[in-house]
Motif scaffolding. Structure first.
Motif, PDB file in Angstrom:
ATOM      1  N   VAL A   1      24.941  40.457 -17.411  1.00 33.14           N
ATOM      2  CA  VAL A   1      25.335  39.316 -16.589  1.00 33.14           C
ATOM      3  C   VAL A   1      24.595  39.342 -15.255  1.00 33.14           C
ATOM      4  O   VAL A   1      24.113  38.332 -14.769  1.00 33.14           O
ATOM      5  CB  VAL A   1      26.862  39.325 -16.356  1.00 33.14           C
ATOM      6  CG1 VAL A   1      27.266  38.167 -15.437  1.00 33.14           C
ATOM      7  CG2 VAL A   1      27.587  39.210 -17.691  1.00 33.14           C
ATOM      8  N   PHE A   2      24.476  40.540 -14.655  1.00 33.19           N
ATOM      9  CA  PHE A   2      23.904  40.631 -13.320  1.00 33.19           C
ATOM     10  C   PHE A   2      22.398  40.829 -13.311  1.00 33.19           C
ATOM     11  O   PHE A   2      21.776  40.746 -12.259  1.00 33.19           O
ATOM     12  CB  PHE A   2      24.584  41.759 -12.536  1.00 33.19           C
ATOM     13  CG  PHE A   2      26.022  41.488 -12.236  1.00 33.19           C
ATOM     14  CD1 PHE A   2      26.363  40.522 -11.301  1.00 33.19           C
ATOM     15  CD2 PHE A   2      27.023  42.161 -12.904  1.00 33.19           C
ATOM     16  CE1 PHE A   2      27.698  40.247 -11.029  1.00 33.19           C
ATOM     17  CE2 PHE A   2      28.361  41.888 -12.636  1.00 33.19           C
ATOM     18  CZ  PHE A   2      28.699  40.930 -11.703  1.00 33.19           C
ATOM     19  N   GLY A   3      21.813  41.109 -14.465  1.00 29.95           N
ATOM     20  CA  GLY A   3      20.362  41.267 -14.540  1.00 29.95           C
ATOM     21  C   GLY A   3      19.870  42.365 -13.616  1.00 29.95           C
ATOM     22  O   GLY A   3      20.532  43.398 -13.464  1.00 29.95           O
ATOM     23  N   PRO A   4      18.726  42.124 -12.964  1.00 26.65           N
ATOM     24  CA  PRO A   4      18.149  43.160 -12.097  1.00 26.65           C
ATOM     25  C   PRO A   4      19.067  43.528 -10.941  1.00 26.65           C
ATOM     26  O   PRO A   4      18.884  44.564 -10.314  1.00 26.65           O
ATOM     27  CB  PRO A   4      16.872  42.522 -11.558  1.00 26.65           C
ATOM     28  CG  PRO A   4      16.617  41.350 -12.418  1.00 26.65           C
ATOM     29  CD  PRO A   4      17.912  40.923 -13.019  1.00 26.65           C
ATOM     30  N   PHE A   5      20.072  42.684 -10.688  1.00 23.75           N
ATOM     31  CA  PHE A   5      20.981  43.009  -9.597  1.00 23.75           C
ATOM     32  C   PHE A   5      21.878  44.192  -9.922  1.00 23.75           C
ATOM     33  O   PHE A   5      22.604  44.685  -9.085  1.00 23.75           O
ATOM     34  CB  PHE A   5      21.810  41.785  -9.202  1.00 23.75           C
ATOM     35  CG  PHE A   5      21.008  40.771  -8.455  1.00 23.75           C
ATOM     36  CD1 PHE A   5      20.622  41.014  -7.146  1.00 23.75           C
ATOM     37  CD2 PHE A   5      20.612  39.596  -9.064  1.00 23.75           C
ATOM     38  CE1 PHE A   5      19.859  40.094  -6.453  1.00 23.75           C
ATOM     39  CE2 PHE A   5      19.850  38.673  -8.380  1.00 23.75           C
ATOM     40  CZ  PHE A   5      19.461  38.912  -7.074  1.00 23.75           C
TER      41      PHE A   5
ATOM     42  N   GLU B   1       8.958  43.132 -17.778  1.00 27.52           N
ATOM     43  CA  GLU B   1       9.602  44.439 -17.862  1.00 27.52           C
ATOM     44  C   GLU B   1      10.949  44.436 -17.122  1.00 27.52           C
ATOM     45  O   GLU B   1      11.924  44.983 -17.621  1.00 27.52           O
ATOM     46  CB  GLU B   1       8.652  45.483 -17.263  1.00 27.52           C
ATOM     47  CG  GLU B   1       9.105  46.912 -17.396  1.00 27.52           C
ATOM     48  CD  GLU B   1       9.023  47.432 -18.808  1.00 27.52           C
ATOM     49  OE1 GLU B   1       8.137  46.976 -19.561  1.00 27.52           O
ATOM     50  OE2 GLU B   1       9.852  48.296 -19.148  1.00 27.52           O
ATOM     51  N   VAL B   2      10.978  43.782 -15.970  1.00 24.43           N
ATOM     52  CA  VAL B   2      12.244  43.702 -15.229  1.00 24.43           C
ATOM     53  C   VAL B   2      13.268  42.906 -16.039  1.00 24.43           C
ATOM     54  O   VAL B   2      14.416  43.311 -16.211  1.00 24.43           O
ATOM     55  CB  VAL B   2      12.031  43.048 -13.839  1.00 24.43           C
ATOM     56  CG1 VAL B   2      13.361  42.804 -13.147  1.00 24.43           C
ATOM     57  CG2 VAL B   2      11.148  43.929 -12.976  1.00 24.43           C
ATOM     58  N   LYS B   3      12.824  41.775 -16.582  1.00 26.44           N
ATOM     59  CA  LYS B   3      13.726  40.932 -17.371  1.00 26.44           C
ATOM     60  C   LYS B   3      14.241  41.688 -18.589  1.00 26.44           C
ATOM     61  O   LYS B   3      15.409  41.632 -18.949  1.00 26.44           O
ATOM     62  CB  LYS B   3      12.975  39.676 -17.851  1.00 26.44           C
ATOM     63  CG  LYS B   3      12.871  38.595 -16.813  1.00 26.44           C
ATOM     64  CD  LYS B   3      12.600  37.246 -17.460  1.00 26.44           C
ATOM     65  CE  LYS B   3      11.137  37.028 -17.752  1.00 26.44           C
ATOM     66  NZ  LYS B   3      10.858  35.792 -18.492  1.00 26.44           N
TER      67      LYS B   3
END
Lengths: 264, 258
Positions: free
Chosen positions: A38-42, A29-31
């Protein structure tokens, strides 16, 4: 409705045992949310970071504190707040989001609850980067008391689990609850000392802080991040809250678990 | 011993959030379960309840292949979901001994943003397979769906037929005692459909009890050895397929409803 504690307990135990499912689903789910970014979960980290970086220069003078002591307080507080309240607000949609599974399969629904908690733990460990940067930049002492963050996190996660069960069920039945909860959380954000220090409130208004459950949830995580031990009162509130909360949530779950598919 | 024992199973669906306008429509509906208005009590408002299943009793044992027949809303899908353990009956009881696998409209847990491989794992887990079992069957699923490198890509990039292939390959890899099928599952292009037919037959062969809901007389006749005719939530007849299908077509009200 007659409570069925055997089924509720079996659901809970099977749910815990299915940790391979909910840890996997939490990660997926996070992915999924940040796929192709580019930064994803960040991204969540960046937005909190930008907010803190911007507001610190307004609020530090406004609350008459210097940036050096205000910045770590704000960073640790906001990261903790985001974690605790996400458990509540995302808890509201635990079962409504699982409609396809719940109306097709018989499985321990607590898998969905643990998935929500796990997902937010993952997000928390991304967001904590902000605090780490601030702590290093301002050379805040890291000592044994910092390790109290671990029990603090566990306490909040255990509280979060009953909250996702309780709010998940109530929200599945009464669809007015999620927006209502959203409103209350926004209000609580200003009532809880995250942007301001509790001592600034003055002696007369202290009960606003003392009896604020959210404050204690934040404090068991924030204080260790700032290198101090949380007050015992905060442990009393949060551990007591976990026990009472689990009793209430478990009893309601035993009564209404079988109604959940009918509500969706 | 694989058995299913249903004893006076009754299922009521409370309907939330319907205004009077939509109510008026449902009242005059000719299909569907019996709609009832529970009188307002001292503590509760009047509410609308649809009785989806009404005193349904039957027993299935190993070797039974039961076809569910009935018009839209007769209770076929609800009965399948009761057997799957989704809905707990309000009154009556249901006893199911054996590993149940429901294959309804879609494969549970399929997410369009995940890759084919990821979906095989997630869906497999929801269908009750352990990691070892999934790994053991992975090659078989990959071979059967013939999606090759597409399995590395997110499912949303697939064509409709490709999603169907993947779903079908995952869904039919299970080893259930009791298999519940809603309307059969569609299966891609002509060549794939032929292979799917064979795979479906193999799945049914290794299943002890099959319950299939369908509007297709041909499908029921080819796959089942008993049939149950449902109407407004209760059993009209349960028995040999020919007789039940004949009875179904003789009932005038349902015949007029498309």
């Amino acid at each position: 409705m007659r409570p069925d504690y055997t089924i509720a307990a079996a659901d809970l135990i099977d749910g815990i045992r299915s940790y391979r499912i909910w840890t996997r689903l939490g990660w997926q789910e996070v992915k999924r949310r940040y796929r192709r970014t580019v930064f994803g979960p960040f991204w969540a980290t960046l937005s909190i970071g930008a907010f803190i970086g911007g507001m610190v220069f307004i609020w530090a003078p406004l609350f008459k504190t210097d940036v050096k002591s205000y910045l770590p307080f704000l960073a640790a507080g906001l990261v903790s707040w985001t974690f605790a309240t996400a458990l509540i607000s995302e808890g509201c949609t635990t079962y409504t989001a699982g409609v396809n599974l719940i109306t097709q399969l018989n499985f321990p629904y607590t898998v969905l609850n643990f998935m929500v908690v796990w997902r937010n733990i993952i997000v928390f460990f991304h967001n904590i980067l902000i605090v780490i940067v601030v702590v290093i930049a301002l050379k805040i002492p890291v000592d044994w008391q910092t390790l109290l963050l671990i029990p603090g996190l566990i306490i909040v996660a255990v509280n979060g689990a009953w909250m996702t069960i309780l709010f998940g069920m109530v929200s599945a039945r009464f669809r007015d609850v999620p927006p209502l909860v959203g409103n209350i959380i926004t209000l609580l954000m200003f009532v809880t000392p995250i942007f301001w220090f509790s001592h600034q409130l003055g002696a007369d208004a202290q009960p606003i802080v003392t009896y604020n459950f959210m404050y204690h949830l934040i404090e068991v995580m924030r204080a260790p991040m700032l290198g101090t031990a949380p007050p015992l009162l905060s442990y009393a509130f949060t551990i007591g809250g976990a026990i009472i909360g689990w009793f209430v949530a478990f009893d309601l779950y035993a009564r209404f678990r079988r109604r959940i598919p009918y509500w969706l | 011993m694989t058995t299913v024992i249903a004893n006076n199973v009754t299922i009521d669906f409370p309907i939330y959030g319907t205004g009077h306008r939509s109510l008026r429509h449902t009242l005059f509906a000719r299909t569907g379960g019996l709609i009832r208005h529970e009188p307002a009590g001292r503590h509760r408002q009047q509410r609308v309840v649809v009785r989806a299943l009404d005193n349904v009793s039957f027993t299935l044992t190993s070797g039974d292949r039961l076809g569910l027949i009935g018009h839209n809303g007769a209770g076929k899908s609800t009965l399948l979901r009761v057997l799957a353990g989704v809905y707990t009956p309000d009154s009556g009881s249901i006893r199911v001994d054996g590993r149940v696998s429901p294959l309804f409209n879609s494969v549970p847990g399929l997410d369009p943003d995940d890759s084919g491989y990821e979906n095989i794992k997630t869906c497999g887990m929801f269908l009750g397979m352990g990691f070892d079992e999934i790994n053991r069957k992975l090659q078989d699923i990959v071979d059967f769906c013939e999606l090759g490198e597409y399995l590395e890509l997110p499912v949303r990039t697939y064509s409709t037929g490709m999603v169907t292939r993947l779903g079908f390959a995952i869904a039919t890899s299970i080893d259930p005692d009791i298999l519940l099928l809603d309307e059969g599952i569609a299966a891609g292009d002509a060549r794939f459909a032929a292979r799917a037919e064979g795979r479906m037959q193999a799945l049914i062969q290794r299943t002890r009890i099959l319950v299939l809901a369908s509007h297709s007389d041909a499908l029921i006749t080819s796959m089942c050895n008993r049939a149950m005719l449902l109407e407004k939530g209760h059993i009209v007849e349960i028995g040999p397929i020919d007789e039940v299908i004949k009875r179904y077509h003789q009932r005038p009200v349902e015949a007029s409803v498309a």
